[in-house]
Scaffold this motif. Structure first.
Motif, mmCIF file in Angstrom:
data_model
loop_
_atom_site.group_PDB
_atom_site.id
_atom_site.type_symbol
_atom_site.label_atom_id
_atom_site.label_comp_id
_atom_site.label_asym_id
_atom_site.label_seq_id
_atom_site.Cartn_x
_atom_site.Cartn_y
_atom_site.Cartn_z
ATOM 1 N N GLY A 137 130.315 94.179 -28.912
ATOM 2 C CA GLY A 137 131.719 94.565 -28.772
ATOM 3 C C GLY A 137 132.249 94.207 -27.400
ATOM 4 O O GLY A 137 133.333 93.632 -27.247
ATOM 5 N N ALA A 138 131.464 94.536 -26.365
ATOM 6 C CA ALA A 138 131.916 94.294 -24.982
ATOM 7 C C ALA A 138 132.070 92.796 -24.719
ATOM 8 O O ALA A 138 133.011 92.377 -24.038
ATOM 9 N N ILE A 139 131.179 91.994 -25.266
ATOM 10 C CA ILE A 139 131.287 90.546 -25.034
ATOM 11 C C ILE A 139 132.567 90.012 -25.672
ATOM 12 O O ILE A 139 133.325 89.264 -25.048
ATOM 13 N N GLY A 140 132.823 90.383 -26.922
ATOM 14 C CA GLY A 140 134.030 89.887 -27.586
ATOM 15 C C GLY A 140 135.277 90.326 -26.826
ATOM 16 O O GLY A 140 136.161 89.518 -26.518
ATOM 17 N N TRP A 141 135.330 91.612 -26.522
ATOM 18 C CA TRP A 141 136.508 92.154 -25.844
ATOM 19 C C TRP A 141 136.675 91.550 -24.446
ATOM 20 O O TRP A 141 137.750 91.032 -24.103
ATOM 21 N N LEU A 142 135.592 91.594 -23.644
ATOM 22 C CA LEU A 142 135.724 91.231 -22.227
ATOM 23 C C LEU A 142 135.431 89.752 -21.946
ATOM 24 O O LEU A 142 136.205 89.097 -21.251
ATOM 25 N N VAL A 143 134.307 89.250 -22.455
ATOM 26 C CA VAL A 143 133.933 87.875 -22.113
ATOM 27 C C VAL A 143 134.878 86.886 -22.808
ATOM 28 O O VAL A 143 135.400 85.965 -22.180
ATOM 29 N N GLN A 177 138.042 87.889 -29.525
ATOM 30 C CA GLN A 177 138.418 89.010 -28.666
ATOM 31 C C GLN A 177 138.757 90.233 -29.525
ATOM 32 O O GLN A 177 138.333 91.339 -29.249
ATOM 33 N N ARG A 178 139.484 89.994 -30.608
ATOM 34 C CA ARG A 178 139.883 91.129 -31.454
ATOM 35 C C ARG A 178 138.701 91.758 -32.163
ATOM 36 O O ARG A 178 138.629 92.973 -32.309
ATOM 37 N N GLN A 179 137.754 90.910 -32.662
ATOM 38 C CA GLN A 179 136.606 91.523 -33.345
ATOM 39 C C GLN A 179 135.788 92.338 -32.345
ATOM 40 O O GLN A 179 135.267 93.391 -32.681
ATOM 41 N N GLY A 180 135.732 91.886 -31.083
ATOM 42 C CA GLY A 180 134.980 92.649 -30.084
ATOM 43 C C GLY A 180 135.664 93.976 -29.786
ATOM 44 O O GLY A 180 135.008 95.022 -29.725
ATOM 45 N N TYR A 181 136.984 93.934 -29.633
ATOM 46 C CA TYR A 181 137.711 95.169 -29.326
ATOM 47 C C TYR A 181 137.622 96.146 -30.501
ATOM 48 O O TYR A 181 137.519 97.350 -30.323
ATOM 49 N N VAL A 248 142.484 96.702 -18.345
ATOM 50 C CA VAL A 248 142.314 98.110 -17.953
ATOM 51 C C VAL A 248 143.049 99.060 -18.921
ATOM 52 O O VAL A 248 142.450 100.022 -19.412
ATOM 53 N N PRO A 249 144.304 98.789 -19.273
ATOM 54 C CA PRO A 249 144.961 99.694 -20.228
ATOM 55 C C PRO A 249 144.253 99.724 -21.590
ATOM 56 O O PRO A 249 144.234 100.762 -22.259
ATOM 57 N N GLN A 250 143.661 98.603 -22.010
ATOM 58 C CA GLN A 250 142.930 98.578 -23.286
ATOM 59 C C GLN A 250 141.712 99.507 -23.215
ATOM 60 O O GLN A 250 141.415 100.227 -24.175
#
Ligand code: FE2
Ligand code: FE2
Length: 327
Positions: A137-143, A177-181, A248-250
């Motif tokens: 999750g963190a990789i998709g969202w952040l990386v 990115q969306r699947q990670g978030y 940050v807001p996410q």
């Protein structure tokens, strides 16, 4: 050196870079015209692009490893299908990018050889381990989120083949990115243990993600020429700030906290102010001393060796077709 892979046309002596030619080239760039493979270009422009595109391609290919590690352990069939698709996309990005680099006169085999021998750079983020499912999750969202920040401006890069490759790549990165978030959202709203897992993943990935944008502007070696040539549209620090402001807001929306006591919203600038980045760690990982540098290269070499029969079969098939056509 990339020159060993140059094709026949490039073995001709380099065209003389007189001021008139350089001026006309810069005028085209300033007029936002795309430079195409058969156009004249200064040797330094060609070399800069080969270096950047190759590093980008290698990053996509090595980037398959930390997540590929979780395909067999994804918690549901849906998650497994999405992760498979994502990792396959990254492989595709690597292939488009090697193809874009080839238009500049470097052979794909040369680039692959540089990666396998440890002589090539790739994004240092992929030298960190994926310890739990939350890391996916963190990789998709952040990386992937950081990759999008870097890559959206590259859709307007002055070199046509790179810019066009980036358009499709960015569409796919947006899905990543969306699947990670979404994975992070489910974990953050789950049990206490799941929330703790999401928080731990954010704690470990946050700083390495900020390092993805490269050294601070004052220390960046390649920025000036890249900016003049419209390969780079924003500086490392500008892109890093955009990423922090968007992300940050996410994280707060998920009820997660960031591992940075200095993080605060600055009303005067309307930006999130962040604390000092540990550049010693960044340089150590770049030097090859990150947690997984050796593992990643060993895994890529193993995969290359295990794929030898596919390359041989493809060559034999092409040869068979060629003979048939000749007969
Ligand atoms: Fe990618
Ligand atoms: Fe991606």
């Amino acid at each position: 050196m990339y020159t060993q892979g140059l094709n026949a046309a490039d073995k001709a002596p380099p065209a003389i870079e007189d001021a008139g030619r350089l001026g006309a080239f810069q005028a085209r760039i300033d007029a936002e015209q795309k430079i195409e493979p058969n156009d004249w270009m200064p040797e330094a422009y060609r070399r800069t692009l080969i270096r950047q595109i190759a590093q980008h391609a290698h990053s996509e290919i090595v980037g398959m490893l930390p997540e590929g590690n979780w395909i067999t352990r994804a918690p549901s069939l849906r998650r497994k299908a999405a992760l498979l698709a994502k990792v396959q996309d990254e492989g595709g990005h690597g292939l488009y990018l090697y193809a874009a680099a080839e238009t500049l006169g470097v052979a794909r085999e040369t680039l692959v050889e540089q990666l396998l021998s440890g002589g090539a750079k790739y994004s240092s983020i992929f030298n960190y381990p994926t310890l739990t499912w939350a890391d996916i999750g963190a990789i998709g969202w952040l990386v992937d989120g950081a990759a999008i920040m870097n890559q959206i401006p590259l859709c307007r890069c002055s070199y046509g083949p790179y810019a066009r490759a980036m358009i499709r790549v960015c569409k796919e990165e947006s899905f990543h990115q969306r699947q990670g978030y979404e994975i992070m959202t489910v974990l953050a709203r789950g049990t206490t243990a799941q929330r703790a897992m999401a928080q731990d993943a954010l704690d470990r990935w946050w700083w390495p993600c900020l390092m993805m944008f490269g050294p601070p502007d004052g220390e960046s070696q390649h920025s000036d020429a890249s900016t003049r040539w419209k390969i780079k549209r924003f500086s490392n620090d500008e892109l890093r700030q955009k990423f922090v402001d968007a992300t940050v807001p996410q994280g707060h929306y998920l009820g997660l906290s960031f591992p940075d006591p200095a993080l605060r919203f600055d009303e005067a600038t309307s930006h999130w102010h962040y604390g000092a980045i540990d550049w010693d760690e960044f340089r150590a990982v770049l030097r090859g001393d990150g947690p997984c540098n050796r593992d990643r290269l060993a895994a890529r070499n193993r995969a290359h060796e295990n794929g030898a029969w596919v390359r041989e079969a493809a060559l034999a098939f092409a040869e068979k077709r060629r003979r048939k056509a000749a007969a």
